[in-house]
Every structure is written in structure tokens, then in C-alpha cells.
Motif scaffolding. Structure first.
Motif, PDB file in Angstrom:
ATOM      1  N   ILE A 176     -11.899   1.992   6.072  1.00  0.00           N
ATOM      2  CA  ILE A 176     -12.715   3.040   5.425  1.00  0.00           C
ATOM      3  C   ILE A 176     -12.576   4.359   6.199  1.00  0.00           C
ATOM      4  O   ILE A 176     -12.400   5.422   5.605  1.00  0.00           O
ATOM      5  N   GLU A 177     -12.589   4.242   7.526  1.00  0.00           N
ATOM      6  CA  GLU A 177     -12.464   5.437   8.371  1.00  0.00           C
ATOM      7  C   GLU A 177     -11.139   6.162   8.096  1.00  0.00           C
ATOM      8  O   GLU A 177     -11.110   7.392   7.962  1.00  0.00           O
ATOM      9  N   VAL A 178     -10.071   5.380   8.016  1.00  0.00           N
ATOM     10  CA  VAL A 178      -8.755   5.971   7.739  1.00  0.00           C
ATOM     11  C   VAL A 178      -8.760   6.632   6.358  1.00  0.00           C
ATOM     12  O   VAL A 178      -8.242   7.745   6.186  1.00  0.00           O
ATOM     13  N   MET A 179      -9.368   5.973   5.393  1.00  0.00           N
ATOM     14  CA  MET A 179      -9.426   6.512   4.024  1.00  0.00           C
ATOM     15  C   MET A 179     -10.230   7.814   3.981  1.00  0.00           C
ATOM     16  O   MET A 179      -9.843   8.766   3.305  1.00  0.00           O
ATOM     17  N   VAL A 180     -11.333   7.838   4.708  1.00  0.00           N
ATOM     18  CA  VAL A 180     -12.174   9.048   4.741  1.00  0.00           C
ATOM     19  C   VAL A 180     -11.382  10.190   5.391  1.00  0.00           C
ATOM     20  O   VAL A 180     -11.353  11.314   4.878  1.00  0.00           O
TER      21      VAL A 180
END
Ligand SMILES: [Zn+2]
Length: 218
Positions: A176-180
Motif C-alpha cells: 500500500i505504501e508503494v502504491m501511495v
């Protein structure tokens, strides 16, 4: 005339005879059982140092003797002299040298020369990471994955996604962090994630779930 008593005795003898091969056949199983604890493993070294070594020894004293030899605490004669000390005196001497030898029950049955890093971690002790060489401990970042020791920093999403539900949750947070960070640009997120990971472990279900959470977080 054969008495009833004698008859019973002789038939009992006959009955035992065919049973004998079974008893003989069972014998090797019994001896395998006896051989099972082939080694009694102790680990010894200096407190706080990664110089600990496994020793196969029947007693604490024998493990200490091997440890003194391994770490070069004197020649044979000097070590023999040290070993004339009482247990209490010997413990004091080891304390002074900053050393100790303790039982490693989980390593029992292994030969010292076949004990690898993952065995140390699985015993609740420390070892060096097989990926980066840094020191790590069980319960403090270090884990045994198959026959590999992996430290906290070297854990990949692939490792986490093969782990328990807490690991999977952690992996999802990282995705999720990478996607954000990629402003939910799927192509960019995929590119970043595929640098250090086997992307086949990120299933479409995980991808969709993480993307939805990332979008909600933007
Ligand atoms: Zn590492």
C-alpha cells in the motif's frame, strides 16, 4: 499318558516358537530408538560475541573442557589443570573469562559439524544473516526461512507473503505504501515492487485489496 498340565506346557512352548521371529524383527526398531539421542549439544563462547560453537558433550564439565580447547584457553596440561577445579570454582573462572556453556536441547541429535545458522535461530539463539552477513537473533529480527537465516532488513515481500497472517498484513502495508508513493499508478507501483520481489506471490486479490486501500489513503 501325558498330564493335562504337561500338555498345556508343551503347547505353550509350541505357541512361543512361531512368535520368536516377531521378537527378533522388533529388535532393530528398539535399537534405533536407543540411538536416537545420538548427540547432546551444548553451545559455548564469550558473552555478547558471535564466537559461540556447538559441542557434543555428555556433561557440562565435558562441554566446558571442549570449549576451553576450542577457544584456546591454554595447552592440554593447563586445561587439564583447570578441569581439576570444582564446579563452583570453574563457574567463577568462566565468569571471569566472560564465557559460558549452555545446553541447546533443540540441537540434540545433530552433529556439531552439521549445525548451521538456521539451527541457532531455531534454538532461540543468534546467527548471521545469510543475505547480508549482519548479526541477528531469534525474536529480534532474525528468522529461519527454510535453511536460511534472514535478518529484518533482508526480509522481502516474498518472505512475508509466505509467512503467517501478521507477516501477510505487514506485506500488504508495504505494498500500500508503494502504491501511495506512486499516486496509485499501477504500472509504476508494479515496477517498484518487482525490483526486489517475486511478483507471482502478490496475487490479484492482494493487489486489488491494496490498491483500494491506497486509493482511500490518497
Ligand atoms: Zn540481512
Amino acid at each position: 499318558m501325558i498330564s493335562r498340565r504337561k500338555f498345556l506346557a508343551s503347547s505353550a512352548a509350541l505357541a512361543i516358537a512361531p512368535a520368536l521371529p516377531t521378537i527378533t524383527a522388533a529388535a532393530p526398531v528398539a535399537s534405533v530408538e536407543a540411538v536416537k539421542p545420538a548427540t547432546t549439544i551444548w553451545v559455548g563462547g564469550h558473552h555478547g560475541e558471535f564466537d559461540w560453537h556447538p559441542f557434543n558433550a555428555p556433561t557440562w564439565r565435558d562441554a566446558v573442557k571442549q570449549m576451553l580447547e576450542y577457544h584456546g584457553y591454554g595447552n592440554d596440561e593447563e586445561i587439564a589443570d583447570t578441569m581439576t577445579l570444582t564446579d563452583e570454582e570453574l563457574r567463577k573462572e568462566l565468569k571471569y573469562a566472560g564465557m559460558d556453556a549452555e545446553r541447546a536441547h533443540k540441537m540434540d541429535g545433530l552433529r556439531p559439524d552439521e549445525i548451521r545458522g538456521h539451527h541457532w535461530i531455531r534454538t532461540g539463539l543468534g546467527s548471521t544473516c545469510d543475505r547480508c552477513g549482519s548479526e541477528c537473533y531469534d525474536g529480534d529480527g532474525g528468522r529461519a526461512i527454510g535453511t536460511e537465516v534472514v535478518c529484518e532488513d533482508c526480509l522481502t515481500l516474498t518472505d512475508l507473503l509466505h509467512g503467517d497472517k501478521w507477516d501477510i498484513e505487514r506485506a500488504e502495508e508495504q505494498i500500500i505504501e508503494v502504491m501511495v508513493d506512486a499516486d496509485c499508478d499501477e504500472g509504476e507501483a508494479f515496477e517498484v515492487l518487482s525490483r526486489g520481489n517475486d511478483m507471482s506471490v502478490i496475487t490479484p486479490t492482494i493487489w486489488v485489496k491494496c490498491l483500494a486501500e491506497a486509493r482511500a489513503a490518497l
